[in-house]
Design an enzyme around this catalytic site. Structure first.
Site, PDB file in Angstrom:
ATOM      1  N   ARG A  35     -68.338 -17.895   7.853  1.00  0.00           N
ATOM      2  CA  ARG A  35     -69.256 -17.093   8.410  1.00  0.00           C
ATOM      3  C   ARG A  35     -68.869 -16.922  10.036  1.00  0.00           C
ATOM      4  NH1 ARG A  35     -75.778 -16.721   8.842  1.00  0.00           N
ATOM      5  NH2 ARG A  35     -75.413 -15.189   7.641  1.00  0.00           N
ATOM      6  N   HIS A  65     -71.714  -7.355   8.282  1.00  0.00           N
ATOM      7  CA  HIS A  65     -72.411  -7.917   7.587  1.00  0.00           C
ATOM      8  C   HIS A  65     -72.792  -7.664   5.952  1.00  0.00           C
ATOM      9  CE1 HIS A  65     -74.737 -11.509   6.066  1.00  0.00           C
ATOM     10  NE2 HIS A  65     -75.785 -11.228   7.165  1.00  0.00           N
ATOM     11  N   GLN A 119     -74.946  -8.525   3.338  1.00  0.00           N
ATOM     12  CA  GLN A 119     -76.520  -8.127   3.653  1.00  0.00           C
ATOM     13  C   GLN A 119     -77.061  -6.781   2.798  1.00  0.00           C
ATOM     14  OE1 GLN A 119     -79.093 -10.372   4.813  1.00  0.00           O
ATOM     15  NE2 GLN A 119     -80.326  -8.795   4.050  1.00  0.00           N
ATOM     16  N   ASP A 170     -83.959  -5.461  12.677  1.00  0.00           N
ATOM     17  CA  ASP A 170     -83.398  -6.627  12.692  1.00  0.00           C
ATOM     18  C   ASP A 170     -83.172  -7.269  14.222  1.00  0.00           C
ATOM     19  OD1 ASP A 170     -81.453  -8.675  12.400  1.00  0.00           O
ATOM     20  OD2 ASP A 170     -79.851  -8.019  13.006  1.00  0.00           O
ATOM     21  N   CYS A 215     -83.647  -8.202   7.375  1.00  0.00           N
ATOM     22  CA  CYS A 215     -82.504  -8.460   6.341  1.00  0.00           C
ATOM     23  C   CYS A 215     -82.929 -10.449   6.893  1.00  0.00           C
ATOM     24  CB  CYS A 215     -81.150  -8.838   7.449  1.00  0.00           C
ATOM     25  SG  CYS A 215     -81.184  -8.589   9.311  1.00  0.00           S
ATOM     26  N   ARG A 220     -80.388 -11.306  -2.553  1.00  0.00           N
ATOM     27  CA  ARG A 220     -78.940 -12.164  -1.515  1.00  0.00           C
ATOM     28  C   ARG A 220     -78.578 -12.265  -2.915  1.00  0.00           C
ATOM     29  NH1 ARG A 220     -78.472 -12.688   3.526  1.00  0.00           N
ATOM     30  NH2 ARG A 220     -76.241 -12.653   2.595  1.00  0.00           N
TER      31      ARG A 220
HETATM   32  N1   CP Z   1     -79.919 -12.374   6.446  1.00  0.00           N
HETATM   33  C1   CP Z   1     -78.788 -13.404   6.821  1.00  0.00           C
HETATM   34  O1   CP Z   1     -77.720 -13.308   6.731  1.00  0.00           O
HETATM   35  O2   CP Z   1     -80.257 -14.812   6.615  1.00  0.00           O
HETATM   36  P1   CP Z   1     -78.966 -16.098   7.109  1.00  0.00           P
HETATM   37  O3   CP Z   1     -78.291 -16.114   8.349  1.00  0.00           O
HETATM   38  O4   CP Z   1     -80.392 -16.959   7.420  1.00  0.00           O
HETATM   39  O5   CP Z   1     -77.924 -16.149   6.120  1.00  0.00           O
HETATM   40  N1  NVA Z   2     -77.622 -10.310  13.755  1.00  0.00           N
HETATM   41  C1  NVA Z   2     -78.136 -11.257  13.122  1.00  0.00           C
HETATM   42  C2  NVA Z   2     -78.514 -11.430  11.342  1.00  0.00           C
HETATM   43  C3  NVA Z   2     -78.745 -12.064  11.163  1.00  0.00           C
HETATM   44  C4  NVA Z   2     -78.963 -13.048   9.722  1.00  0.00           C
HETATM   45  C5  NVA Z   2     -77.474 -11.819  13.443  1.00  0.00           C
HETATM   46  O1  NVA Z   2     -75.718 -11.773  14.312  1.00  0.00           O
HETATM   47  O2  NVA Z   2     -77.686 -13.392  14.080  1.00  0.00           O
END
Ligand code: CP
Ligand code: NVA
Length: 311
Positions: free
Chosen positions: A106, A133, A136, A228, A268, A296
């Site tokens: 990440r 992502h 997701q 989102d 999400c 997930r």
């Molecule tokens: N939806 C998602 O990726 O959640 P987290 O940021 O908690 O991993």
């Molecule tokens: N768009 C959001 C998604 C979190 C899972 C972010 O990048 O923070």
């Protein structure tokens, strides 16, 4: 010394690292794996999770998936690795490749993932970047498929920021014959290169892609309404400006009345109740966000099985 393989590992940096056929196969595998629970197919496999941003769902679902499939995982927090700060990304990739069988990352820049993949001799999985992502999107399609019993010709209306989640979801929908409407305000629309790529997939799959600034136009007759956060991780300094720009883009009961009678609400998570989604809506019977979150886990299992399957 580890023997170097000439075979390039599979990576999942973008949802389009899967072919449309592979994406469907991953969805089918996820459904099957969901019924099987614990299985030992990844015995002796070790996964490193290198996270530069916080996470609940992605981290826990990957760790639990690996455990339930017989493997092990280790979590490396931002302070520990210092991707490109304490150590260069190529060096991190080459060192981790000597210890583990898959690297789940990440990070902020999509480019970091590309560099990691270039120098890694083991698979790299995108666990969220500023651009995509993909994991997701697999769980999202899985949820829609389970609840609606099909994907073909359904319509997903995405209301809000043209962000990482929107990018992967638009591409995933275009790959699987799901129509995709997206409403975003000026300045926050989906990336032009992603739109173009999605349109190319849509030409083959038959999906219709519709972009607009009008949330009502996007929501009309949709089977799924998705939103989102307005402020993604790393954009905190822009929060006030974004709140202003997205003021008319809340998913609420009023917007829902334009969608199909049996439409579902997706997010999400994490959600900001009272901002992108009205207070209470995610607790209503239309919301499937906790099924989506659970999926997930099943999606990660299917993705890990795909990544370790022989080419
Ligand atoms: N939806 C998602 O990726 O959640 P987290 O940021 O908690 O991993
Ligand atoms: N768009 C959001 C998604 C979190 C899972 C972010 O990048 O923070």
């Amino acid at each position: 010394m580890m023997v170097k393989t000439a075979v390039k590992p599979k990576h999942l940096l973008t949802i389009t690292d899967l072919t449309p056929g592979e994406l469907q196969a991953v969805l089918d595998a996820a459904i099957e794996l969901k019924t099987r629970g614990w299985i030992s197919v990844l015995k002796n496999k070790t996964m490193a999770l290198v996270f530069e941003k916080p996470s609940l769902r992605t981290r826990v679902s990957f760790e639990v998936a690996m455990r339930q499939m017989g493997g092990q995982s280790l979590y490396l927090s931002p302070e520990e690795v210092g991707l490109g700060k304490r150590e260069s990304i190529p060096d991190v990739a080459r060192v981790l490749s000597r210890f583990v069988d898959v690297i789940v990352v990440r990070t902020f820049a999509q480019h970091n993932l590309e560099v990691l993949a270039e120098y890694s001799s083991v698979p790299v999985i995108n666990a969220l970047s500023d651009f995509e992502h993909p994991c997701q999107a697999v769980a999202d399609l899985l949820t829609i498929y389970e609840i609606k019993g099909k994907l073909k010709w359904l319509t997903v209306a995405y209301i809000g920021d043209g962000n990482n989640v929107a990018n992967s979801l638009m591409l995933a929908c275009a790959m699987t014959s799901v129509n995709f409407n997206i409403a975003s305000p000026k300045g926050y629309t989906i990336d032009a290169s992603v739109l173009k790529k999605a349109q190319t997939y849509a030409k083959t799959s038959g999906a219709k892609i519709f972009t607009t600034e009008d949330p009502q136009a996007a929501a009309r007759d949709a089977d799924v309404i998705y939103t989102d956060t307005w402020t993604s991780m790393g954009q905190e300094a822009e929060a006030a400006a974004r709140r202003k720009a997205f003021a008319g883009y809340q998913v609420n009961e009023k917007l829902l009345t334009l969608t199909k009678k049996n439409s579902i609400v997706m997010h999400c998570l994490p959600a900001h109740h009272g901002e992108e989604v009205a207070v209470g809506l995610l607790d209503s019977p239309r919301s499937v966000v906790f099924d989506q979150a659970e999926n997930r886990l099943h999606a990660q299992k299917a993705l890990l099985a795909w990544i370790f399957a022989k080419k």
